[in-house]
Design an enzyme around this catalytic site. Structure first.
Site, PDB file in Angstrom:
ATOM      1  N   ASN A   1       5.801   3.425   3.879  1.00  0.00           N
ATOM      2  CA  ASN A   1       6.940   3.452   4.653  1.00  0.00           C
ATOM      3  C   ASN A   1       7.995   2.445   5.199  1.00  0.00           C
ATOM      4  OD1 ASN A   1       4.410   5.311   5.515  1.00  0.00           O
ATOM      5  ND2 ASN A   1       4.011   4.021   6.655  1.00  0.00           N
TER       6      ASN A   1
ATOM      7  N   PHE B   1      -5.482   6.370   4.772  1.00  0.00           N
ATOM      8  CA  PHE B   1      -5.770   5.723   6.039  1.00  0.00           C
ATOM      9  C   PHE B   1      -6.213   6.098   7.188  1.00  0.00           C
ATOM     10  CE2 PHE B   1      -2.938   4.136  10.311  1.00  0.00           C
ATOM     11  CZ  PHE B   1      -3.170   3.672  10.510  1.00  0.00           C
TER      12      PHE B   1
ATOM     13  N   SER C   1       0.626  -1.277  -0.105  1.00  0.00           N
ATOM     14  CA  SER C   1      -0.007  -0.226   0.134  1.00  0.00           C
ATOM     15  C   SER C   1       1.181   1.212  -0.404  1.00  0.00           C
ATOM     16  CB  SER C   1      -0.628   0.222   0.929  1.00  0.00           C
ATOM     17  OG  SER C   1      -0.163  -0.323   2.510  1.00  0.00           O
TER      18      SER C   1
ATOM     19  N   ASP D   1       6.134  -0.629  10.208  1.00  0.00           N
ATOM     20  CA  ASP D   1       7.227  -0.709   8.901  1.00  0.00           C
ATOM     21  C   ASP D   1       9.099  -0.095   8.838  1.00  0.00           C
ATOM     22  OD1 ASP D   1       4.615  -0.613   7.795  1.00  0.00           O
ATOM     23  OD2 ASP D   1       3.763   1.028   7.871  1.00  0.00           O
TER      24      ASP D   1
ATOM     25  N   THR E   1       6.420  -8.721  16.237  1.00  0.00           N
ATOM     26  CA  THR E   1       7.157  -7.262  16.474  1.00  0.00           C
ATOM     27  C   THR E   1       6.106  -7.047  18.189  1.00  0.00           C
ATOM     28  OG1 THR E   1       5.576  -6.448  15.435  1.00  0.00           O
ATOM     29  CG2 THR E   1       8.383  -6.476  14.625  1.00  0.00           C
TER      30      THR E   1
END
Length: 327
Positions: free
Chosen positions: A52, A102, A8, A257, A223
């Site tokens: 990103n 977003f 994206s 990211d 993560t």
């Protein structure tokens, strides 16, 4: 070898709610929620998972190839990315739809509620990865990040057909995927990225046990926010890495990211995973200290100090041999 980052590309609308979402939820009313949060501010920033990650890689000097679909409103964003070392030659421009949006609200505990409008991203499956990979001067890895599901599936299949290594990062799109799609996107990945919640969701959606998933990927990297990162492989003991601390938390958007950018940079330089993860964690903390996923900067001295303080001088020295950035 070039890194190709698919996924994206979007504009982020980021708001901050001064309270806690949890305080507004009534347990016996969860089946019909109707809430509106009065927010204190609104930041409009450049974003999108692939953009990103490519931005972070560009900061580290890797000149990644960004692949995604945008609208005719992308010109200014394209200039920004090119100025930060990102190759945008293979970004497709839709004639019908605007670039994705977003919309995210963050509470005081760093919890987030978000919505995503696909816009031009819905056309990403029209991008032929065969032409992209053939034109990047040797592709070391393709990252299949959140995108239109049809695009994620097509690009994963094309990686298999071309024999190009790929990393799987289904994350935000997991709720939209079927069991067969989840299995296809994961199988054969050199790296599988999730956060803690996505790890559980992926197992549930795939119908596979954790060990069955691990038998199908090179390594599974999870993560865990302030609790750091875990690394798991089939037949190996799970390893845990602490997060790089920060005294100036600003916004969690894009932190994962930034971690991926640091990790992928490290592995593309030939660093072992145990060293690439600390670099990713240092990048994540830099992103955490700014509002917006592409507002942070990096310097060798800062990154290396953060790594040394958390992981020791030996890890720092391994990274320093590869990190060649302007101070």
């Amino acid at each position: 070898m070039r890194l190709v980052i698919t996924g994206s590309i979007a504009t982020d609308h980021l708001a901050t709610f001064p309270g806690r979402f949890a305080d507004q939820l009534i347990p016996d009313q969860l089946s019909h929620i109707s809430l509106s949060f009065l927010v204190d501010d609104l930041e409009v920033r450049r974003g999108g998972v692939a953009a990103n990650i490519a931005f972070g890689l560009g900061l580290l000097g890797l000149a990644p190839c960004l692949v995604g679909s945008v609208g005719p409103d992308f010109d200014e964003y394209r200039v920004w990315l090119k100025e930060h070392g990102v190759d945008t030659e293979h970004v497709r421009v839709s004639s019908r739809h605007r670039t994705a949006r977003f919309m995210c609200t963050t509470d005081q505990d760093q919890n987030q509620i978000a919505s995503f409008y696909a816009g031009a991203m819905a056309e990403a499956a029209r991008i032929d990865l065969c032409g992209v990979v053939g034109g990047t001067g040797g592709t070391g890895l393709v990252l299949v990040a959140p995108n239109a599901p049809e695009a994620m599936i097509r690009h994963t299949r094309q990686c298999a057909e071309l024999g190009v290594p790929f990393a799987a990062d289904p994350s935000q799109q997991l709720p939209r995927l079927t069991r067969d799609e989840v299995r296809l996107l994961v199988s054969g990945a050199r790296w599988l990225f999730t956060n803690d919640y996505e790890a559980a969701l992926l197992a549930e959606l795939s119908g596979w046990t954790r060990q069955e998933i691990l038998s199908r990927v090179g390594a599974w990297i999870t993560t865990r926010g302030a609790h750091g990162v875990t690394l798991a492989t089939a037949g190996g003991a799970q390893q845990s890495f602490p997060a790089v601390p920060s005294a100036a938390v600003a916004d969690p958007t894009g932190v994962g990211d930034a971690f991926r950018a640091g990790f992928l940079a490290g592995t593309s330089w030939g660093l072992p995973v145990e060293v690439a993860i600390p670099l990713g964690c240092a990048m994540a903390t830099r992103a955490l200290e700014t509002v917006g996923p592409q507002q942070y900067t990096v310097s060798p001295a800062d990154l290396l100090t953060r790594v040394a303080d958390t992981y020791g001088d030996q890890v720092r020295d391994r990274i320093a041999l590869c990190l060649d950035l302007p101070s």
